[in-house]
Design an enzyme around this catalytic site. Structure first.
Site, PDB file in Angstrom:
ATOM      1  CE  LYS A   1      -3.660   2.413   2.456  1.00 11.38           C
ATOM      2  NZ  LYS A   1      -4.639   2.384   3.549  1.00 11.38           N
TER       3      LYS A   1
ATOM      4  CE  LYS B   1      -3.824   7.938   6.736  1.00  8.99           C
ATOM      5  NZ  LYS B   1      -4.965   7.021   6.577  1.00  8.99           N
TER       6      LYS B   1
ATOM      7  CD  GLU C   1       5.479  -4.234   3.839  1.00  5.43           C
ATOM      8  OE1 GLU C   1       4.868  -5.131   4.452  1.00  5.43           O
ATOM      9  OE2 GLU C   1       5.826  -3.159   4.371  1.00  5.43           O
TER      10      GLU C   1
ATOM     11  CE  LYS D   1      -6.148   1.804  -0.510  1.00  6.43           C
ATOM     12  NZ  LYS D   1      -6.794   1.728   0.761  1.00  6.43           N
TER      13      LYS D   1
ATOM     14  CE1 TYR E   1     -14.987   3.249  -2.851  1.00  8.96           C
ATOM     15  CE2 TYR E   1     -12.970   3.474  -4.145  1.00  8.96           C
ATOM     16  CZ  TYR E   1     -13.612   3.388  -2.925  1.00  8.96           C
ATOM     17  OH  TYR E   1     -12.862   3.426  -1.767  1.00  8.96           O
TER      18      TYR E   1
HETATM   19  C1  PBG Z   1      -7.284   3.564   5.506  1.00  8.92           C
HETATM   20  C2  PBG Z   1      -7.761   3.248   4.150  1.00  8.92           C
HETATM   21  C3  PBG Z   1      -7.635   4.120   3.062  1.00  8.92           C
HETATM   22  C4  PBG Z   1      -8.247   3.508   2.000  1.00  8.92           C
HETATM   23  C5  PBG Z   1      -8.736   2.255   2.420  1.00  8.92           C
HETATM   24  N1  PBG Z   1      -8.409   2.117   3.774  1.00  8.92           N
HETATM   25  C6  PBG Z   1      -7.084   5.492   2.958  1.00  8.92           C
HETATM   26  C7  PBG Z   1      -5.809   5.839   3.567  1.00  8.92           C
HETATM   27  O1  PBG Z   1      -4.905   5.016   3.731  1.00  8.92           O
HETATM   28  O2  PBG Z   1      -5.689   7.002   3.923  1.00  8.92           O
HETATM   29  C8  PBG Z   1      -8.325   4.160   0.655  1.00  8.92           C
HETATM   30  C9  PBG Z   1      -9.308   3.675  -0.308  1.00  8.92           C
HETATM   31  C10 PBG Z   1      -9.546   4.601  -1.446  1.00  8.92           C
HETATM   32  O3  PBG Z   1      -8.904   5.654  -1.612  1.00  8.92           O
HETATM   33  O4  PBG Z   1     -10.433   4.266  -2.229  1.00  8.92           O
HETATM   34  N2  PBG Z   1      -6.882   2.581   6.323  1.00  8.92           N
END
Ligand code: PBG
Length: 326
Positions: free
Chosen positions: A196, A218, A234, A249, A314
């Site tokens: 991620k 983050k 990872e 992601k 989505y």
């Molecule tokens: C947070 C989380 C995020 C998403 C899913 N879980 C956002 C982030 O890490 O700030 C993002 C999903 C998206 O942007 O569609 N744990």
């Protein structure tokens, strides 16, 4: 002119093109992320995600019914909480009777055949807006695991089929696996957010849940978009710690990472076609600059072609509607 090899022969008609088509996306591949909020008869559009709504549970149940009729079998639930419910420990995430846990339970009771995936991370419940536990401005790894464990067990108890740790703390997959197994939930699976990245494309999601970090960013836990090798590390860790699925992601800008994980691991690879990826396509389509449906299909096809078996998107409902019209 004699041209022996003519690749265009395989493009001559729709039927021939269909015969040689290598990648096709099906509703079976898709997981629809949905936002659930407190209240009755709420259906509030996310301004930065046209066509995506925050639903109260009653409406969410109708929405899931409609999606199931369209062939969608899997849903990833995310909670949108009032600021008053948030604290340092994300304690609302494991409080019995909380809106989110009730929602998981209600969806599984009404639709036992659908797959319910949950999000394991502190941010929607955290007064700091971070995925982990914060002390003196620092996101603490090992302390966070304890809260994630409580959250994960509560979600499993509520009926979740797949837990989705999206927090990027070290060791969380192994920690959750052990806690789940000790509590008798050996059938509950883990789809790890393996790679991620600290992407700029999450902001519409943070609008939807009002979950943006209250300070900083983050980058001490999510990965640097410039890096490939870390994703392998990872993935090795998640594999060793017992993850059932590996996720990448965002998706569109990280197709190389999807391919790398698919080439190197026998687990099913998932990709999260995130909020900002959705919003960019929607915005351009609304302006009439691109054909939104075609760009959606091309996007999902390229994510699958890169090696993702599963796509969280989505667009799932719209995709299913278009498929049904064909
Ligand atoms: C947070 C989380 C995020 C998403 C899913 N879980 C956002 C982030 O890490 O700030 C993002 C999903 C998206 O942007 O569609 N744990």
């Amino acid at each position: 002119m004699h041209i022996l090899r003519r690749p265009r022969r395989l493009r001559t008609s729709a039927a021939v093109r269909a015969l040689v088509e290598e990648t096709s996306v099906s509703v079976n591949d898709l997981i629809l992320p949905v936002f659930v909020v407190e209240g009755q008869n709420v259906k509030r559009e996310v301004a930065s995600m046209p066509g995506v709504y925050r639903h109260s549970l009653d409406n969410l149940l109708d929405e899931i019914g409609q999606c199931q009729d369209l062939g969608i079998k899997a849903f990833d639930l995310f909670p949108g909480l009032d600021e008053s419910k948030k604290d340092k420990y994300a304690s609302e995430s494991w409080r019995e009777g909380s809106m989110y846990l009730e929602a998981i339970h209600a969806v599984k009771s009404k639709y036992p055949d659908v797959v319910v995936m949950t999000d394991v991370a502190m941010d929607p419940y955290s007064s700091d807006g971070h995925d982990g536990y914060v002390e003196n401005g620092e996101i603490l790894n090992d302390e966070t695991l304890e809260y994630l464990g409580k959250m994960g067990i509560a979600q499993a108890q509520a009926g979740a089929d797949i837990l989705g740790p999206s927090d990027m703390m070290d060791g969380r997959v192994g920690y959750l696996r052990e806690k789940l197994d000790d509590a008798g939930f050996s059938k509950v699976a883990i789809m790890s957010y393996t790679a991620k990245y600290a992407s700029a494309l999450y902001s519409p999601f943070r609008d939807a849940l009002e979950s943006a970090p209250k300070f900083g960013d983050k980058k001490t836990y999510q990965m640097n978009p410039a890096n490939i090798k870390e994703a392998l590390i990872e993935a090795e860790l998640d594999y060793a710690e017992g993850a059932d699925y590996l996720m990448v992601k965002p998706a569109m800008l990280y197709l190389d990472i999807i391919k790398m994980l698919n080439d190197n691991f026998a687990l099913p690879i998932a990709a999260y076609n995130i909020s900002g990826e959705y919003s960019m396509i929607k915005a351009a389509a609304q302006k009439g600059w691109i054909d939104g449906d075609r760009v959606m299909l091309e996007t999902l096809t390229s994510i699958k072609r890169a090696g993702a078996k599963i796509i969280l998107t989505y667009f799932a409902k719209e995709f299913a509607q278009i498929q049904q019209q064909r």
